[in-house]
Design a protein around this motif. Structure first.
Motif, short mmCIF file in Angstrom:
data_model
loop_
_atom_site.label_atom_id
_atom_site.label_comp_id
_atom_site.label_asym_id
_atom_site.label_seq_id
_atom_site.Cartn_x
_atom_site.Cartn_y
_atom_site.Cartn_z
N ARG A 5 4.99 -51.85 43.54
CA ARG A 5 4.62 -51.24 42.26
C ARG A 5 5.58 -51.71 41.15
O ARG A 5 5.17 -51.97 40.02
N SER A 6 6.85 -51.87 41.47
CA SER A 6 7.82 -52.36 40.47
C SER A 6 7.53 -53.80 40.10
O SER A 6 7.58 -54.17 38.91
N GLU A 7 7.22 -54.63 41.07
CA GLU A 7 6.92 -56.04 40.78
C GLU A 7 5.66 -56.18 39.94
O GLU A 7 5.60 -57.05 39.05
N GLN A 8 4.68 -55.36 40.18
CA GLN A 8 3.46 -55.42 39.37
C GLN A 8 3.74 -55.02 37.92
O GLN A 8 3.25 -55.65 36.99
N GLU A 9 4.53 -53.98 37.73
CA GLU A 9 4.83 -53.52 36.37
C GLU A 9 5.68 -54.54 35.62
O GLU A 9 5.48 -54.81 34.43
N HIS A 63 16.22 -53.74 38.72
CA HIS A 63 17.33 -52.84 39.02
C HIS A 63 17.09 -51.47 38.37
O HIS A 63 17.39 -50.42 38.97
N PHE A 64 16.53 -51.45 37.17
CA PHE A 64 16.26 -50.19 36.48
C PHE A 64 15.17 -49.39 37.19
O PHE A 64 15.30 -48.18 37.40
N LEU A 65 14.07 -50.07 37.57
CA LEU A 65 12.99 -49.36 38.25
C LEU A 65 13.42 -48.90 39.65
O LEU A 65 12.95 -47.87 40.13
N ASN A 66 14.28 -49.66 40.28
CA ASN A 66 14.81 -49.23 41.57
C ASN A 66 15.69 -47.98 41.39
O ASN A 66 15.71 -47.09 42.26
N PHE A 67 16.40 -47.91 40.26
CA PHE A 67 17.21 -46.73 39.98
C PHE A 67 16.32 -45.49 39.78
O PHE A 67 16.67 -44.39 40.21
N LEU A 68 15.16 -45.69 39.16
CA LEU A 68 14.24 -44.57 38.95
C LEU A 68 13.45 -44.22 40.20
O LEU A 68 12.82 -43.15 40.24
N GLY A 69 13.44 -45.10 41.21
CA GLY A 69 12.63 -44.87 42.39
C GLY A 69 11.14 -45.02 42.10
O GLY A 69 10.31 -44.23 42.60
N ASP A 98 8.96 -47.28 43.02
CA ASP A 98 8.10 -47.65 44.13
C ASP A 98 7.63 -46.44 44.93
O ASP A 98 6.51 -46.44 45.47
N ASP A 99 8.44 -45.41 44.99
CA ASP A 99 8.07 -44.21 45.75
C ASP A 99 7.44 -43.14 44.88
O ASP A 99 6.78 -42.23 45.40
N ASN A 100 7.64 -43.22 43.57
CA ASN A 100 7.12 -42.20 42.66
C ASN A 100 6.42 -42.89 41.51
O ASN A 100 7.07 -43.46 40.62
N ALA A 101 5.10 -42.87 41.50
CA ALA A 101 4.34 -43.55 40.46
C ALA A 101 4.47 -42.87 39.11
O ALA A 101 4.19 -43.49 38.07
N MET A 102 4.93 -41.62 39.07
CA MET A 102 5.07 -40.89 37.81
C MET A 102 6.48 -40.97 37.24
O MET A 102 6.80 -40.26 36.28
N ALA A 103 7.33 -41.83 37.83
CA ALA A 103 8.71 -41.90 37.36
C ALA A 103 8.79 -42.40 35.92
O ALA A 103 9.61 -41.92 35.13
N LEU A 104 7.95 -43.38 35.57
CA LEU A 104 7.96 -43.88 34.20
C LEU A 104 7.31 -42.88 33.24
O LEU A 104 7.78 -42.71 32.11
N LYS A 105 6.25 -42.27 33.66
CA LYS A 105 5.53 -41.35 32.78
C LYS A 105 6.38 -40.12 32.47
O LYS A 105 6.31 -39.56 31.36
N ASN A 106 7.22 -39.69 33.40
CA ASN A 106 8.08 -38.53 33.21
C ASN A 106 9.50 -38.92 32.82
O ASN A 106 10.42 -38.10 32.94
N LEU A 107 9.68 -40.15 32.36
CA LEU A 107 11.02 -40.63 32.02
C LEU A 107 11.57 -39.87 30.82
O LEU A 107 10.87 -39.67 29.82
N LEU A 108 12.83 -39.46 30.90
CA LEU A 108 13.52 -38.76 29.82
C LEU A 108 14.67 -39.59 29.31
O LEU A 108 15.17 -40.52 29.99
N LEU A 109 15.13 -39.27 28.11
CA LEU A 109 16.25 -40.00 27.53
C LEU A 109 17.52 -39.79 28.34
O LEU A 109 18.36 -40.69 28.44
N THR A 110 17.66 -38.62 28.93
CA THR A 110 18.84 -38.37 29.77
C THR A 110 18.88 -39.29 30.98
O THR A 110 19.96 -39.69 31.42
N ASP A 111 17.71 -39.65 31.52
CA ASP A 111 17.68 -40.59 32.64
C ASP A 111 18.14 -41.98 32.21
O ASP A 111 18.86 -42.66 32.96
N VAL A 112 17.74 -42.39 31.02
CA VAL A 112 18.16 -43.69 30.51
C VAL A 112 19.67 -43.71 30.28
O VAL A 112 20.36 -44.68 30.64
N HIS A 113 20.21 -42.65 29.70
CA HIS A 113 21.65 -42.58 29.48
C HIS A 113 22.41 -42.54 30.80
O HIS A 113 23.49 -43.14 30.93
#
Length: 783
Positions: free
Chosen positions: A127-131, A159-165, A167-182
């Motif tokens: 899923r990360s490679e496709q995105e 590396h960033f998408l692996n940090f968010l997980g 591949d295991d959670n398809a909603m990780a990007l949709k639920n991304l918060l600024l605190t996660d980026v920081h």
């Protein structure tokens, strides 16, 4: 073989018969791979492998055929790339000869290059490679990004998408918060320097912008990520003497193919100051032997550069091409010495300089090719070459980029240093009864030393500071301001959970004793934190800028004359020496002397360590000061004599002399030598100025920063008096003061009366002969 003993490349081609004359028929009858060996031998020989190496590779093919028969494969058409990789892993174990594994890898490359093996099984993209593939396609088609940019961006985003997980959670990007980026940036800051963080943040912003455009993100997170404060970081270059480079070239052993290639590479880089990438990508078509020129396109700027082909470089290149360069279809001039034959890589360029310096016995401070560019620019400047000429040779589009290479010219910079003022004997013997002093700020909301975050906003303040420092910002002043606010909230609002307008107003009341400019800066620090908090917590109170006090205009500097500075230096004898620090007056005198004669800032003189003083050349190394810049500050002869005398007295009195000891020592403890802090140093300056009766127009002691203004004006006045061109003095003065360009030095230059007289004299000497006739010309001219 050549006359000196190394192998000249053979014009004939090896065959299986020449390598295995008695067993060639047996190898041709090998199952699965025997029919390929007649083509494999010349293919391997053309890539630089020796006869003995090809002999071992054939033996590896024989073991591979046995391994394949045991696995049940009857035809080579059944094999895939994955099968060959499995065989390589099997032969790489300890049970097998490791030489077979390397030979098998070469044979596998041959089969893939000839198209005689099927591709491996298709692996579905994650899923990360496709995105990431969708984003890279957008970069190529819509942004025009280069392939190197796309490759580096893929690694960082994976590396960033692996940090968010992801591949295991398809909603990780949709639920991304600024605190996660920081949180991701804070973790990554431990692995990257600020210049590298610039690329990380840039790629992350582009990816988040793309996700927002696609409708996946509901908030523009790319607009809420702060900038990386690393654009002004300019570390001090490593000085290399030109004589050391000449000795290095002379000691290279040119009786071997490796020595001839290294000599040609280093001579080319030293003569023209080329970057490692430009030398590695130099092609045969770039050298015009008839016109005796070298035409290259710089890899960094993509700009063309034309250079003359000197006799020495031409001879070195022709010797390398005729005698030792491998026969290859590659158009690059410099190829690898070991098989397989391929163009030279950038790490190989650095190894060339490191290997040559090690064999020549020359210790170089840096092994990168950038030090060679610095050495060439410095030599050209000492030979009288103009700044524009040096920029043309180095391939710079602006002379501003060239000034970074000229910070090592100690002889040129020493002309800027001022001599020590003459000794003044008219000095008061005691301190006057009343000295005008600046009012001490009261109620500035300063937290106690060692304060630990305790309010409800303390954790958020700490995360805010950590995030900003992860982006390359120091935020030391902001740290003190926020700790003071946290201390205020704990004392007056211990149960508060939100920061309100009333709390901010009550905190601002404690800043009334400060000047409006300082109070405004502290209020701005708190407002930046509130804006940071409001990005993740909507509804957070943000102070209104219209209620902030206005900044005061810049105070006009008081330019100290040489006589006034002499009285100040003489007044340092009235300072009291202590049992622990008997050289307290001498220490303060030396600090004031260096600040006036070298134009140092207060923080630079207080952070100066004994390790930063070159006792042989009398050069001060200023590290990581304002905007994280470093520079060299040579001393004049008289100031150098004062410094040597002080260091000798310091050693005789048993004071701290370890390299980490500060030059301006406070004298509190010999076990742990500490420098003067800013406030006591400023108070000592006030007392000494009052003792010397040196006051500004407000009847107050001048500022410490006024010595920097006085230094710049005095250097320009001396240049005018000596008949020097101001356009030549200003760049030198800017480099000495640590400015990125001469435009920043203009702030320190004031048109004073001595400067006006010097300019008037220069103008009169230049124009008197053309304005006045010889009969009416008077001695001294017309004022």
């Amino acid at each position: 073989r050549a006359g000196r003993g190394y192998v000249v490349h053979m014009k004939t081609t090896l065959s299986l018969l020449k390598i295995r004359p008695s067993a060639h028929d047996r190898y041709r009858q090998l199952p699965l791979f025997g029919r390929f060996l007649d083509d494999f031998v010349p293919w391997a020989f053309g890539r630089g492998y020796t006869t003995n190496t090809i002999y071992l590779q054939l033996d590896a093919v024989r073991h591979l055929a046995i391994w394949c028969r045991r696995k049940g494969w009857r035809s080579s058409e059944e094999l895939t790339v994955d099968d060959l990789a499995a065989a390589h892993r099997c032969f790489s174990t300890r049970r097998r000869d490791p030489r077979f594994a390397s030979g098998l890898e070469v044979f596998s490359n041959f089969l893939q290059a000839q198209g005689r093996v099927r591709p491996g099984r298709f692996k579905p993209l994650t899923r990360s490679e496709q995105e990431i593939a969708r984003f890279v396609e957008y970069l190529r088609n819509n942004r025009g990004a280069a392939e190197s940019t796309c490759d580096s961006c893929q690694r960082r985003l994976y590396h960033f998408l692996n940090f968010l997980g992801f591949d295991d959670n398809a909603m990780a990007l949709k639920n991304l918060l600024l605190t996660d980026v920081h949180r991701y940036l804070r973790r990554l800051s431990d692995q990257h320097q600020p210049p590298s963080m610039q690329h990380v943040v840039g790629d992350l912003r582009g990816f988040l912008r793309f996700q927002f455009m696609q409708g996946i993100l509901h908030q523009p997170l790319h607009l809420q990520i702060g900038a990386v404060g690393a654009s002004h970081r300019k570390p001090l270059p490593h000085p290399i003497q030109w004589s050391e480079l000449q000795h290095l070239l002379q000691r290279i052993d040119r009786s071997t193919p490796l020595g001839l290639r290294d000599y040609a590479v280093l001579l080319l880089a030293i003569t023209y100051g080329l970057r490692a990438s430009d030398v590695a990508n130099l092609t045969l078509d770039a050298v015009d032997w008839r016109k005796r020129t070298i035409q290259i396109v710089q890899c960094k700027t993509r700009q063309p550069l034309s250079l003359p082909l000197t006799d020495e470089v031409g001879a070195a290149l022709s010797t390398y091409l005729r005698r030792v360069r491998p026969v290859s279809s590659c158009r690059q001039i410099f190829l690898r010495y070991r098989a397989p034959v391929a163009p030279f890589s950038l790490p190989g360029m650095s190894n060339t300089l490191r290997r040559a310096s090690r064999k020549a016995g020359v210790t170089l401070p840096a092994t990168g090719f950038r030090c060679l560019r610095h050495a060439l620019a410095l030599r050209l400047l000492r030979q009288g070459e103009s700044l524009k000429g040096i920029a043309d040779i180095l391939g710079h589009r602006s002379t501003t980029s060239t000034t970074a290479y000229l910070r090592l010219n100690i002889d040129d910079l020493r002309q800027v240093a001022l001599p020590a003022p003459p000794i003044c004997h008219d000095t008061p013997k005691k301190l006057p009864s009343s000295i005008p002093r600046s009012p001490r700020p009261v109620g500035s909301r300063v937290a106690p030393r060692g304060w630990v975050w305790g309010s409800a906003l303390g954790t958020t303040m700490r995360d805010y500071l950590v995030t900003q420092r992860a982006l390359g910002l120091d935020y030391e002043t902001q740290d003190r301001t926020l700790r003071g606010l946290d201390f205020f909230l704990v004392r007056h609002y211990p149960r508060a959970r939100r920061f309100t307008s009333g709390m901010f107003t009550a905190w601002v009341d404690g800043l009334r004793a400060l000047c409006p400019t300082t109070a405004r800066m502290r209020m701005l620090d708190v407002r930046k934190f509130c804006c940071f908090r409001a990005r993740s917590c909507p509804g957070m109170f943000i102070p209104d800028l219209r209620t902030f006090p206005q900044e005061l205009p810049h105070q006009a500097p008081y330019l100290l004359s040489e006589a006034e500075m002499a009285r100040i230096l003489a007044a340092t004898v009235t300072l009291r020496s202590t049992r622990r620090n008997p050289l307290h007056p001498q220490t303060i005198r030396l600090a004031f002397l260096i600040m006036f004669c070298c134009g140092l800032r207060r923080g630079e003189i207080l952070k100066l360590r004994l390790a930063d003083i070159d006792a042989e050349t009398m050069v001060l190394s200023i590290h990581e000061t304002k905007f994280h810049k470093s520079r060299l500050v040579p001393l004049s002869l008289s100031v150098a004599a004062e410094l040597r005398r002080y260091l000798r007295q310091r050693r005789q009195n048993g004071l701290p002399m370890e390299p980490s000891a500060p030059l301006v020592w406070n004298g509190h403890s010999k076990r742990r030598a500490m420098a003067f802090s800013s406030s006591p140093f400023w108070g000592t300056w006030q007392r000494v100025c009052g003792c010397a009766h040196v006051f500004d127009h407000r009847r107050r002691p001048p500022r410490l920063h006024d010595m920097r203004h006085s230094f710049a004006v005095e250097v320009l006045r001396r240049g005018y008096s000596a008949g020097q061109n101001a356009q030549a003095v200003l760049p030198r003065l800017a480099r000495y003061m640590g400015h990125a360009g001469a435009q920043f030095t203009h702030y320190y230059l004031k048109f004073t009366e001595p400067l006006r007289c010097a300019a008037s004299d220069r103008f009169h000497q230049h124009m008197a002969g053309t304005v006045l006739p010889p009969a009416n010309r008077q001695k001294g001219g017309v004022r």
